[in-house]
Design an enzyme around this catalytic site. Sequence first.
Site, PDB file in Angstrom:
ATOM      1  N   LYS A  33       0.887  -1.339  -0.115  1.00 16.07           N
ATOM      2  CA  LYS A  33       0.120   0.051   0.169  1.00 16.07           C
ATOM      3  C   LYS A  33       0.471   1.564  -0.456  1.00 16.07           C
ATOM      4  O   LYS A  33       0.466   2.749  -1.169  1.00 16.07           O
ATOM      5  CB  LYS A  33      -0.858  -0.505   1.219  1.00 16.07           C
ATOM      6  CG  LYS A  33      -2.068   0.898   1.040  1.00 16.07           C
ATOM      7  CD  LYS A  33      -2.901   1.345   2.910  1.00 16.07           C
ATOM      8  CE  LYS A  33      -3.864  -0.038   2.792  1.00 16.07           C
ATOM      9  NZ  LYS A  33      -4.900   0.249   4.209  1.00 16.07           N
ATOM     10  N   TYR A  43       7.488  -4.099  12.202  1.00 15.73           N
ATOM     11  CA  TYR A  43       7.675  -4.068  13.687  1.00 15.73           C
ATOM     12  C   TYR A  43       7.458  -4.443  14.897  1.00 15.73           C
ATOM     13  O   TYR A  43       7.473  -4.491  16.438  1.00 15.73           O
ATOM     14  CB  TYR A  43       6.284  -2.965  14.111  1.00 15.73           C
ATOM     15  CG  TYR A  43       6.554  -2.018  13.533  1.00 15.73           C
ATOM     16  CD1 TYR A  43       7.122  -0.170  13.336  1.00 15.73           C
ATOM     17  CD2 TYR A  43       6.066  -1.055  12.386  1.00 15.73           C
ATOM     18  CE1 TYR A  43       7.549   1.036  12.343  1.00 15.73           C
ATOM     19  CE2 TYR A  43       5.678   0.199  11.506  1.00 15.73           C
ATOM     20  CZ  TYR A  43       6.787   0.815  12.028  1.00 15.73           C
ATOM     21  OH  TYR A  43       6.613   2.013  10.646  1.00 15.73           O
ATOM     22  N   GLU A 111       8.164 -15.907  25.716  1.00 14.20           N
ATOM     23  CA  GLU A 111       7.328 -15.141  27.160  1.00 14.20           C
ATOM     24  C   GLU A 111       6.514 -15.264  27.257  1.00 14.20           C
ATOM     25  O   GLU A 111       5.814 -17.032  27.509  1.00 14.20           O
ATOM     26  CB  GLU A 111       6.419 -14.697  25.299  1.00 14.20           C
ATOM     27  CG  GLU A 111       7.894 -13.662  24.280  1.00 14.20           C
ATOM     28  CD  GLU A 111       7.706 -13.398  23.364  1.00 14.20           C
ATOM     29  OE1 GLU A 111       6.102 -13.222  22.648  1.00 14.20           O
ATOM     30  OE2 GLU A 111       8.935 -12.860  22.131  1.00 14.20           O
ATOM     31  N   HIS A 222      -2.127  -6.127  23.065  1.00 17.68           N
ATOM     32  CA  HIS A 222      -0.872  -6.101  23.975  1.00 17.68           C
ATOM     33  C   HIS A 222      -0.807  -5.613  25.412  1.00 17.68           C
ATOM     34  O   HIS A 222      -1.136  -4.551  25.075  1.00 17.68           O
ATOM     35  CB  HIS A 222      -0.304  -5.689  23.390  1.00 17.68           C
ATOM     36  CG  HIS A 222       1.378  -6.272  23.086  1.00 17.68           C
ATOM     37  ND1 HIS A 222       2.357  -5.935  24.368  1.00 17.68           N
ATOM     38  CD2 HIS A 222       2.656  -8.322  22.657  1.00 17.68           C
ATOM     39  CE1 HIS A 222       3.364  -6.385  24.522  1.00 17.68           C
ATOM     40  NE2 HIS A 222       3.219  -7.358  23.949  1.00 17.68           N
ATOM     41  N   ARG A 269      -1.611 -13.692  27.181  1.00 15.81           N
ATOM     42  CA  ARG A 269      -1.775 -12.027  26.925  1.00 15.81           C
ATOM     43  C   ARG A 269      -2.563 -11.571  27.134  1.00 15.81           C
ATOM     44  O   ARG A 269      -3.148 -10.362  28.221  1.00 15.81           O
ATOM     45  CB  ARG A 269      -1.755 -12.093  25.164  1.00 15.81           C
ATOM     46  CG  ARG A 269      -1.181 -10.641  24.584  1.00 15.81           C
ATOM     47  CD  ARG A 269      -1.208 -10.871  23.796  1.00 15.81           C
ATOM     48  NE  ARG A 269       0.908 -10.674  23.524  1.00 15.81           N
ATOM     49  CZ  ARG A 269       1.611 -11.009  22.503  1.00 15.81           C
ATOM     50  NH1 ARG A 269       0.858 -10.627  20.770  1.00 15.81           N
ATOM     51  NH2 ARG A 269       2.056 -11.453  22.219  1.00 15.81           N
ATOM     52  N   HIS A 329      -3.288  -4.865  19.241  1.00 13.48           N
ATOM     53  CA  HIS A 329      -1.928  -5.027  18.682  1.00 13.48           C
ATOM     54  C   HIS A 329      -2.536  -6.133  17.799  1.00 13.48           C
ATOM     55  O   HIS A 329      -1.453  -6.217  15.964  1.00 13.48           O
ATOM     56  CB  HIS A 329      -1.347  -6.239  19.838  1.00 13.48           C
ATOM     57  CG  HIS A 329       0.056  -6.537  19.716  1.00 13.48           C
ATOM     58  ND1 HIS A 329       0.842  -6.076  18.839  1.00 13.48           N
ATOM     59  CD2 HIS A 329       1.116  -8.214  19.680  1.00 13.48           C
ATOM     60  CE1 HIS A 329       1.654  -6.538  18.411  1.00 13.48           C
ATOM     61  NE2 HIS A 329       1.819  -7.602  18.948  1.00 13.48           N
ATOM     62  N   ARG A 365      -3.826 -15.000  20.648  1.00 15.40           N
ATOM     63  CA  ARG A 365      -2.955 -16.053  19.756  1.00 15.40           C
ATOM     64  C   ARG A 365      -1.550 -16.144  21.116  1.00 15.40           C
ATOM     65  O   ARG A 365      -1.269 -14.954  21.720  1.00 15.40           O
ATOM     66  CB  ARG A 365      -2.558 -14.877  19.149  1.00 15.40           C
ATOM     67  CG  ARG A 365      -1.685 -15.262  18.464  1.00 15.40           C
ATOM     68  CD  ARG A 365      -0.220 -14.324  16.846  1.00 15.40           C
ATOM     69  NE  ARG A 365      -0.849 -13.396  17.558  1.00 15.40           N
ATOM     70  CZ  ARG A 365       0.501 -12.414  17.937  1.00 15.40           C
ATOM     71  NH1 ARG A 365       1.472 -13.354  18.236  1.00 15.40           N
ATOM     72  NH2 ARG A 365       0.230 -11.389  18.245  1.00 15.40           N
TER      73      ARG A 365
HETATM   74  C1  SIN Z   1       6.036  -8.837  21.769  1.00 18.38           C
HETATM   75  O1  SIN Z   1       7.184  -8.448  20.765  1.00 18.38           O
HETATM   76  O2  SIN Z   1       5.939  -9.045  22.831  1.00 18.38           O
HETATM   77  C2  SIN Z   1       5.461  -9.320  20.043  1.00 18.38           C
HETATM   78  C3  SIN Z   1       5.589 -10.621  20.258  1.00 18.38           C
HETATM   79  C4  SIN Z   1       3.893 -10.786  19.305  1.00 18.38           C
HETATM   80  O3  SIN Z   1       2.498  -9.839  19.387  1.00 18.38           O
HETATM   81  O4  SIN Z   1       3.861 -12.156  19.184  1.00 18.38           O
END
Ligand code: SIN
Length: 482
Positions: A33, A43, A111, A222, A269, A329, A365
């Site tokens: 785009k 990002y 994570e 997020h 999350r 997010h 997710r």
């Molecule tokens: C993050 O780095 O916290 C994002 C990772 C993600 O969205 O899976």
Amino acid sequence: MKKYDVLIIGAGIAGLYAAMRLPESMKVLVVCKDIPWECNTFYAQGGIVTALDAEDISLHVEDTMKAGVYHNDQEVVEIMSRTSLETTADIIDRGMEFDKDDNGDILYTKEAAHSIERIVHADGDATGRYMHYFMMVQNKHHMQKNTLVYDLLIEDGRCYGVKAMVNYEPETIYAEHIIIASGGIGSLYVLNTNSRTVSADIQGVCVEKGIELADMEFMQFHPTVFIDTPYARKLLLTEALRGEGAHVVGEQGNRFLFDYDERGELAGRDIVARGIFDYKRKTGENAYLDFSMFEKKWFRERFPNISYTFEGLGFHFPKDKISISPAFHYANGGISTDPQGSVYGIQGLYAIGEVACTGVHGANRLASNSLLEGMVFAKRAVEYILGQEKHSEKTPAFDKDYDNILHRENDKKYKHQLREIMWKDVGIIRTWEGMIEAKNFIYDIKNREIGRLLELRLNTAASIVNAALSRKESLGSHYVEK
Ligand code: SIN
């Protein structure tokens, strides 16, 4: 008439990996785009998940299902986890470099909601940027910037191409296979971490064409985002910070997330985002991310880009704590596809990556599964396309156009109101009254004199609010306060 073998809409990880796997002998066009690095892949900070080995697949599947509150399609989750062994090996073989220790062994991080360390990263906290660069360099096909797709050319169950503004002029682009890899819906929410180009246009076209969007009630927020900036894209503070041991604290240094889940900062999350949102609302206090437990040299090496970006804003990490808020997010829902990426009911049309819904994420997710999803379903869609015979239908004429009515005078004002109302009423904690108010707003604006691009956004917003209103019980990232 110029016709491509494959048209790929989007130059994030899904679109670029699909391009990488299509042979140079094919006539392929990749369009984006704006400029190619204005995409969510660029990002992405924390990393990309890979099953560590065949033994880890079942645990990765279980972690993904548990985070998704078992709303996921288990078969598709298994495909993704199994294929991660091949896709990770493939890009490493082609030269992608992930961070390694002094012995040359790949470093893995953790994570939230992962049982073990299985996330690989690049330049510490710039995984998306490095993967995007790597795939841009690998791409051998033509890439066309400044191409805004605003219609799909569909007749009798087949897609023949798209209509797009190319450098502000309307054009029709025909192709045998059309892969949508245009990302999620970030611009629908006033607080979001997404690239400014991610604005739900093609999902809106799908609504118009009667193509199913699935799981749209499951929008992901997020938990740790710095929102005190004037820019539309708010600044992510990767979940890998908490994975490495950072704390979420209230004004007195209290780790309040343990009041919400025994896993504290490492709960799923959806739970962490809701906990922070609720704590701030309930106490009127701010919430912070605290890194003071980290040694300065280690922190700067492990999170160089976050250190650098926030230094520019006057912070000195790891000494300073930073105020955080959840922000939109990632879209767990999207264009409903089969496990090859084929859009149900439309020949020649595929959706991969965040724009798609294969059922892999369920109601929430698992962190860092998104870059992996982009690669796995790009690979599968390409394999499917390469196995297809050329179709013989004659391309119909598609005369209708919208060239001078893409935007109208009041669109900007309505877009802003939409972003505010989606955040307030179809956000982290929802109420029935709020959702009905949002729905009324959306349909009211849809009935006014508006441009096509706003109409597409409103179509997608309507699909989110309608899906949310249809799900009577809270599940994962769809949470309704009674
Ligand atoms: C993050 O780095 O916290 C994002 C990772 C993600 O969205 O899976």
